[in-house]
Design an enzyme around this catalytic site. Sequence first.
Site, PDB file in Angstrom:
ATOM      1  N   GLU A 291       0.903  -1.141   0.006  1.00 62.37           N
ATOM      2  CA  GLU A 291      -0.023   0.077   0.099  1.00 62.37           C
ATOM      3  C   GLU A 291       0.968   1.152   0.090  1.00 62.37           C
ATOM      4  OE1 GLU A 291      -2.803   0.315   3.191  1.00 62.37           O
ATOM      5  OE2 GLU A 291      -3.809   1.986   2.263  1.00 62.37           O
TER       6      GLU A 291
ATOM      7  N   ALA B 239       1.957  -0.322  10.808  1.00 56.08           N
ATOM      8  CA  ALA B 239       1.559  -1.558  10.460  1.00 56.08           C
ATOM      9  C   ALA B 239       0.605  -1.600   9.120  1.00 56.08           C
ATOM     10  CB  ALA B 239       0.688  -2.159  11.653  1.00 56.08           C
ATOM     11  N   MET B 240       0.654  -2.744   8.674  1.00 62.20           N
ATOM     12  CA  MET B 240      -0.132  -2.808   7.389  1.00 62.20           C
ATOM     13  C   MET B 240      -0.961  -4.117   7.577  1.00 62.20           C
ATOM     14  SD  MET B 240      -0.842  -1.929   4.320  1.00 62.20           S
ATOM     15  CE  MET B 240      -2.100  -2.730   3.311  1.00 62.20           C
TER      16      MET B 240
ATOM     17  N   HIS C 243      -6.713  -2.110  15.024  1.00 60.09           N
ATOM     18  CA  HIS C 243      -6.824  -1.293  13.899  1.00 60.09           C
ATOM     19  C   HIS C 243      -6.682  -2.313  12.746  1.00 60.09           C
ATOM     20  CE1 HIS C 243      -6.986   2.564  11.439  1.00 60.09           C
ATOM     21  NE2 HIS C 243      -5.877   1.755  10.640  1.00 60.09           N
ATOM     22  N   GLU C 244      -5.570  -2.759  12.490  1.00 60.98           N
ATOM     23  CA  GLU C 244      -5.127  -3.715  11.548  1.00 60.98           C
ATOM     24  C   GLU C 244      -6.128  -4.856  11.462  1.00 60.98           C
ATOM     25  OE1 GLU C 244      -3.325  -1.816   9.640  1.00 60.98           O
ATOM     26  OE2 GLU C 244      -2.341  -0.702  10.952  1.00 60.98           O
TER      27      GLU C 244
ATOM     28  N   HIS D 249      -9.294  -3.814   9.807  1.00 63.13           N
ATOM     29  CA  HIS D 249      -9.536  -3.723   8.556  1.00 63.13           C
ATOM     30  C   HIS D 249     -10.016  -4.937   7.572  1.00 63.13           C
ATOM     31  CE1 HIS D 249      -7.890   0.331   7.359  1.00 63.13           C
ATOM     32  NE2 HIS D 249      -6.846   0.278   7.993  1.00 63.13           N
TER      33      HIS D 249
HETATM   34 ZN   LIG Z   1      -5.634   1.862   8.721  1.00 62.52          ZN
END
Ligand SMILES: [Zn+2]
Length: 850
Positions: A122, A255-256, A290-291, A294
């Site tokens: 991303e 983070a992703m 959060h991750e 997603h």
């Molecule tokens: Zn995010």
Amino acid sequence: MRDAAPNTIHLKDYTPFGYLVDEVRLTFDLAPDATRVTSRIAFRPNPETTDRRFFLHGEELRLLRAAIDGAEIAPEITDEGLTCSVPDAPFVWEAEVEIAPAANTALEGLYLSNGMYCTQCEAEGFRKITYYPDRPDVMSTFTVRINGTHPVLLSNGNPVDSGEGFAEWHDPWPKPAYLFALVAGDLVAHSDTFTTVSGREVDLNLWVRPGDEGKCAFGMEALKKSMRWDEEVYGREYDLDVFNIVAVDDFNMGAMENKGLNIFNSAAVLASPETSTDDNFERIEAIIAHEYFHNWTGNRITCRDWFQLCLKEGLTVFRDAQFTSDLRSAPVKRIRDVIDLRARQFPEDQGPLSHPVRPESFQEINNFYTATVYEKGAEVIGMLKRLVGDAAYAEALDLYFARHDGQACTIEDWLKVFEDVTGRDLSQFKRWYSQAGTPRLTVEEAWQDGTFTLTLSQETPATPGQPDKLPQVIPVAVGLLNPNGDEVRATEVLELTQARQSFSFDGLAARPVASVLRDFSAPVVLDHDLSPEQRAFLLAHDTDPFNRWEAGRALAGQCLLDMITEDAAPDTAYLDGLTAVLRDDGLDPAYRALMLGLPSQSELAATLHQRGLIPDPQAIWEATETLRQTTAQHMQDLLPRLRAESQIEAPFRPDADQAGKRALGSAALALLSRLDSGTQAAADYACADNMTLQLSALSCLLKAGKGEVELAAFYDQWRGDRLVIDKWFGLQVALAAPEQAAETARRLSAHAEFNWRNPNRFRAVFGALAMHHAGFHHASGAAYQLLADWLIRLDPVNPQTTARMCSAYQTWRRYDDDRQLLIGAQLDRILAQPNLSRDTTEMLTRIRGS
Ligand SMILES: [Zn+2]
């Protein structure tokens, strides 16, 4: 190198891609200097469009072979991708490319970190891995085979097969390429399992470098809590057999959320009581949540194009804030978020980088991973929920998941589910997505014959490219208090939709005190002209915890401004009110610790600027120091009691209860150290058995001009731990006197452990310098120049981190002519560098302005 004159991409130019992708098969033959990537992609014409141009993104790739339906072809290749003619029917594209992960210092695409292969795709990193339609609206299933010598070989989805030197993965959920991930390394797992609400057993693994096994337990617990919470609150269940998290040292972001294989900056996942502060723990818990969240808001439902980034980020930040509020304290979380919003988003929205939550154009999308898209984006969701109510919000979210699962969506799709559920017309509300700038909300009061009237008016200042603004829908939560402190009207939400509007409350026995914008119900600057007595009254009595805190904050702010502009003495109304709140041990310690905070020096500079004054960073620094010193003296008798209250006998737990006590104890120690020259802090340092206490005592010592021995001992104790050494670097810059900040950063940047290619280490020193308001803006200009020197050095290596750090200069127009000249010269010097990256060029051009 990038183009000298980069193209601007516009939202209005969106067109769908001419082909759909049914299936992607990738094979990686890993080698540091020559990794071979073989792709086999099934395309078919997209019935939604007649545009049949076939363009595949690709950058820094060496094409070895390309074929369509088995027949070799010779495509036309540019710096940005390739084109060729293709059949107007389903076909199979095959390509073999070679890439060099070891030479990839930008940390986008496939790269090496400490000998471990990892990816960051991303927003547009996949095009550095192979030729592909690298846009979020092209979704496909992926099957990935990794051939490599590392013991651990990971990709998205479920494991299919593995053996000596290879592993195969299959992700059954169609996804855009930006969610692709691959990891290969010598890693060890901290493993657990989770049983979903429908009984699916999921293997959970947190992969780390050998030696970091002891720092995984907290992250794993946070993951399990997140999975449970998303089931209970949003009805979202996990959808694969395995969920992997990998910790990586060299990472540009936090983070992703790659599908089934989240990749984390090690600073955002590794934690232990000895090495992590309470703030680290809370942040790690929030980022893991959060991750994970997603998986539904971002992965199952993704963005049609990058202009819609807030669709996944605003919503997911909002969801992780809800999670933290539920697990910890809602008022404390809200206050901390608003402090953060004012520190990062407001300056962005009030300066040359101002852009709408949904931008309408960009040159480099990496530059739009901003506080506006994330944090203001989350505020917009919060306002929407407040306007429609909790039940309608829940119903709209259910509809969103049901209607759009598997799709790449837009803000229009998002708002439509709310319109369909509530029957409301949200076209005016939508301006929150299109208009940049922080609205100013002005409150006027009138009282007559038992009727109290609030007249609210709104004005949003001009921002780059948007000279004229229209009124927005602003939910203003208001409560009224009786003069005796009782609440006479509970919180209600006034909907301000016009430029100026009045709201009346009748049948009141006495003129009330209004508590306006409770819970910070909208991301605006509030202009409510209250007297110090009224603010002190709200500080003592407001039933809304946010506004009670805000009253103290506003009093402190006014007190500091009076000290700066009129050389006034610190206001006793503030000091007495604050002391009374701190004395109230019925209040949460974490909340009281927040009460002791002051508006940031940058925030004070912004306020002075908004009032037409030129902020003097040194004067702001001195006023802040004086007020702290006076506060310490004023609370002299109370400080030992606050410290006693913060003592914890039980074993360390990073929960809200203990963290709150430690926060109050640390705040009290900071004040006490101003009175005893650090004697107590030295004693506390000697017996600190966790990083929170150790760092707080060390900070107090350094602030008192002491602690040299402790600083050296700290370094020796932690020299093997890169995350703690980041703290050691940052602390010294953050606590330097203004005239020494640049020199401290310069000295540290010459330290043997200053590995400037590592984003965490770079930010530890230069992020701290940029955050040191009086140090960064010291009249000598030394910090401006030092940062510019380093940005010039970093840009060819890591454009993304360089561009992000440029925002240190974004507020430059607030300051005096001399400082503007000094900063302008540095901006011009960086811009004059040959081959400056597209990322940095765009940022500095916007900051520089005309
Ligand atoms: Zn995010």
